[in-house]
Design a protein around this motif. Structure first.
Motif, mmCIF file in Angstrom:
data_model
loop_
_atom_site.group_PDB
_atom_site.id
_atom_site.type_symbol
_atom_site.label_atom_id
_atom_site.label_comp_id
_atom_site.label_asym_id
_atom_site.label_seq_id
_atom_site.Cartn_x
_atom_site.Cartn_y
_atom_site.Cartn_z
ATOM 1 N N LEU A 111 -2.918 0.174 -4.590
ATOM 2 C CA LEU A 111 -1.683 0.371 -3.835
ATOM 3 C C LEU A 111 -0.590 0.887 -4.765
ATOM 4 O O LEU A 111 -0.701 0.822 -5.989
ATOM 5 N N THR A 112 0.493 1.380 -4.173
ATOM 6 C CA THR A 112 1.638 1.891 -4.932
ATOM 7 C C THR A 112 2.871 1.057 -4.615
ATOM 8 O O THR A 112 3.134 0.762 -3.443
ATOM 9 N N GLU A 113 3.604 0.690 -5.639
ATOM 10 C CA GLU A 113 4.862 -0.038 -5.423
ATOM 11 C C GLU A 113 5.911 0.927 -4.878
ATOM 12 O O GLU A 113 6.182 1.967 -5.458
ATOM 13 N N SER A 114 6.525 0.550 -3.749
ATOM 14 C CA SER A 114 7.544 1.414 -3.154
ATOM 15 C C SER A 114 8.946 0.824 -3.255
ATOM 16 O O SER A 114 9.926 1.519 -2.983
ATOM 17 N N LEU A 134 4.540 -2.815 -1.207
ATOM 18 C CA LEU A 134 3.416 -1.981 -1.619
ATOM 19 C C LEU A 134 2.888 -1.170 -0.440
ATOM 20 O O LEU A 134 3.072 -1.542 0.723
ATOM 21 N N ARG A 135 2.171 -0.077 -0.746
ATOM 22 C CA ARG A 135 1.679 0.825 0.291
ATOM 23 C C ARG A 135 0.399 1.503 -0.189
ATOM 24 O O ARG A 135 0.165 1.668 -1.394
ATOM 25 N N ALA A 136 -0.430 1.911 0.762
ATOM 26 C CA ALA A 136 -1.565 2.779 0.474
ATOM 27 C C ALA A 136 -1.122 4.226 0.676
ATOM 28 O O ALA A 136 -0.130 4.501 1.353
ATOM 29 N N PHE A 137 -1.885 5.168 0.113
ATOM 30 C CA PHE A 137 -1.376 6.542 0.035
ATOM 31 C C PHE A 137 -1.224 7.225 1.392
ATOM 32 O O PHE A 137 -0.433 8.149 1.530
ATOM 33 N N ASP A 138 -1.955 6.774 2.417
ATOM 34 C CA ASP A 138 -1.826 7.425 3.720
ATOM 35 C C ASP A 138 -1.049 6.580 4.732
ATOM 36 O O ASP A 138 -1.036 6.896 5.923
ATOM 37 N N ASP A 139 -0.392 5.512 4.282
ATOM 38 C CA ASP A 139 0.522 4.772 5.152
ATOM 39 C C ASP A 139 1.821 5.565 5.267
ATOM 40 O O ASP A 139 2.370 6.008 4.262
ATOM 41 N N TYR A 140 2.323 5.738 6.488
ATOM 42 C CA TYR A 140 3.542 6.543 6.649
ATOM 43 C C TYR A 140 4.812 5.718 6.460
ATOM 44 O O TYR A 140 5.873 6.275 6.162
ATOM 45 N N THR A 144 3.266 -1.515 3.590
ATOM 46 C CA THR A 144 2.345 -2.196 4.497
ATOM 47 C C THR A 144 1.945 -3.560 3.951
ATOM 48 O O THR A 144 1.354 -4.356 4.679
ATOM 49 N N LEU A 145 2.266 -3.824 2.687
ATOM 50 C CA LEU A 145 2.016 -5.148 2.104
ATOM 51 C C LEU A 145 3.273 -5.598 1.373
ATOM 52 O O LEU A 145 3.805 -4.875 0.531
ATOM 53 N N HIS A 164 -3.885 9.291 -5.606
ATOM 54 C CA HIS A 164 -3.676 9.154 -7.048
ATOM 55 C C HIS A 164 -4.939 8.789 -7.818
ATOM 56 O O HIS A 164 -4.966 8.886 -9.048
ATOM 57 N N GLY A 165 -5.986 8.345 -7.122
ATOM 58 C CA GLY A 165 -7.236 8.032 -7.798
ATOM 59 C C GLY A 165 -7.196 6.807 -8.679
ATOM 60 O O GLY A 165 -8.016 6.658 -9.597
ATOM 61 N N ARG A 166 -6.259 5.900 -8.416
ATOM 62 C CA ARG A 166 -6.131 4.689 -9.238
ATOM 63 C C ARG A 166 -6.894 3.537 -8.598
ATOM 64 O O ARG A 166 -6.691 3.220 -7.427
ATOM 65 N N GLY A 167 -7.782 2.915 -9.383
ATOM 66 C CA GLY A 167 -8.534 1.783 -8.866
ATOM 67 C C GLY A 167 -9.381 2.184 -7.662
ATOM 68 O O GLY A 167 -9.931 3.284 -7.601
#
Length: 320
Positions: free
Chosen positions: A34-37, A46-52, A56-57, A144-147
């Motif tokens: 996930l990415t910190e937003s 946090l969010r996944a790359f295709d969450d608009y 989402t977390l 991003h290809g992370r994890g």
């Protein structure tokens, strides 16, 4: 059959509580992908790359574990007001809150087991910084290809002391439909899978055998293909993450799955995004019997005992 209600658009976000905050944050960002937003005084978003949406977390440090609240976005401001009116008439409302970093004002309420929900419409859509911007206009964030690199929030599973009461509640409060269910030989409902849209499900409730209310079973983010779940198993293995069960295929709902525990003990799933859609407006609930479930998962893997006993927060031995 009553006319389907689409006042609620989709599952928006889940707040998880952790008593090992830094370890949990590292898991969700660097291992799960996930990415910190954003951050506020209490939580990280946090969010996944295709969450608009912005997040989402929501990860919140706590003295305990489990779920803080669950957020659903409505289909319009008017739909929000309609749902609030229904929920207030049901007598389970908490009231309006200002909302988190990710969205505007929200109306909070509780299910019969004490889990906290909120409904909102106004939302902060994610705007990627330059380093996260996708080359494609229809994706909110680059891959991003992370994890594990999960794609989007898919669903969650809560535990309930009375699944029948939850079924009646979800149909009335959110206008959900039951797509699949488990019925024991005694006639008792042991599990229900609900949807508010054309996904096969966005939330499931299963029986809590401890008799303790308000507990959490798991949250699930989706990837595109089964091969990514096999790779995720290796990523978890290499990072010392406890793999509970899988990879394998569920009988109920047919998703390919992998379950792990994040550092604080909350159960997290990776599943394939190619799960079934419920396009039939007159879909009839699929019922699985006790003998059906004793056969195990789709290809015969037996459901391991911890899947029926482990939930968060944990229940002390002898307290139930």
């Amino acid at each position: 059959m009553s006319e389907p209600c689409f006042d609620v658009a989709h599952l928006g976000h889940v707040e998880l509580l952790t008593d090992k905050f830094e370890e949990s944050l590292n898991f969700f960002v660097n291992i799960y992908g996930l990415t910190e937003s954003g951050r506020d005084a209490n939580s990280v978003y946090l969010r996944a790359f295709d969450d608009y949406e912005f997040h989402t977390l929501k990860l919140t440090p706590s003295k305990t574990t489990g779920v803080g609240h669950i957020g659903y976005r409505t289909s319009s401001p008017e739909a929000l007001e309609r749902r609030v009116k229904v929920i207030e008439e049901m007598g389970c409302g908490i009231g309006w809150v200002d909302g988190d970093l990710g969205h505007g004002r929200a109306y909070r309420f509780t299910d019969p087991d004490g889990h906290i929900f909120e409904l909102y419409y106004e939302t902060n859509k994610y705007v990627a910084p330059p380093e996260e911007k996708s080359a494609l206009k229809n994706i909110a964030q680059r891959f991003h290809g992370r994890g594990v690199g999960v794609r989007r929030l898919d669903h969650l599973n809560l535990l309930a002391t009375n699944v029948e009461a939850i079924r009646d509640f979800m149909l009335q409060a959110l206008g959900s439909r039951v797509t699949e269910q488990i019925m024991l030989d005694t006639g008792k409902l042991a599990g229900c899978w609900f949807t508010v849209n054309n996904k096969s499900y966005d939330i499931a409730y299963t029986q809590d055998h401890t008799g303790v209310k308000g507990r959490f079973h798991h949250v699930t983010y989706a990837v595109d293909q089964r091969e990514e779940i096999l790779r995720a198993a290796d990523i978890f293995l290499e990072n010392g993450v406890y793999i509970e069960t899988g990879p394998h295929k569920h009988a109920v709902q047919g998703t390919f799955f992998l379950y792990v525990y994040e550092p604080a003990g909350n159960r997290v799933e990776v599943a394939n995004a190619g799960a079934r859609l419920i396009l039939a407006p007159d879909w009839e609930t699929v019922t699985w019997t006790e003998s059906d479930r004793k056969k195990g998962q789709a290809w015969g893997l037996k459901t391991i005992p911890s899947f029926h006993t482990h939930g968060t927060p944990p229940v002390a031995e002898g307290s139930h």
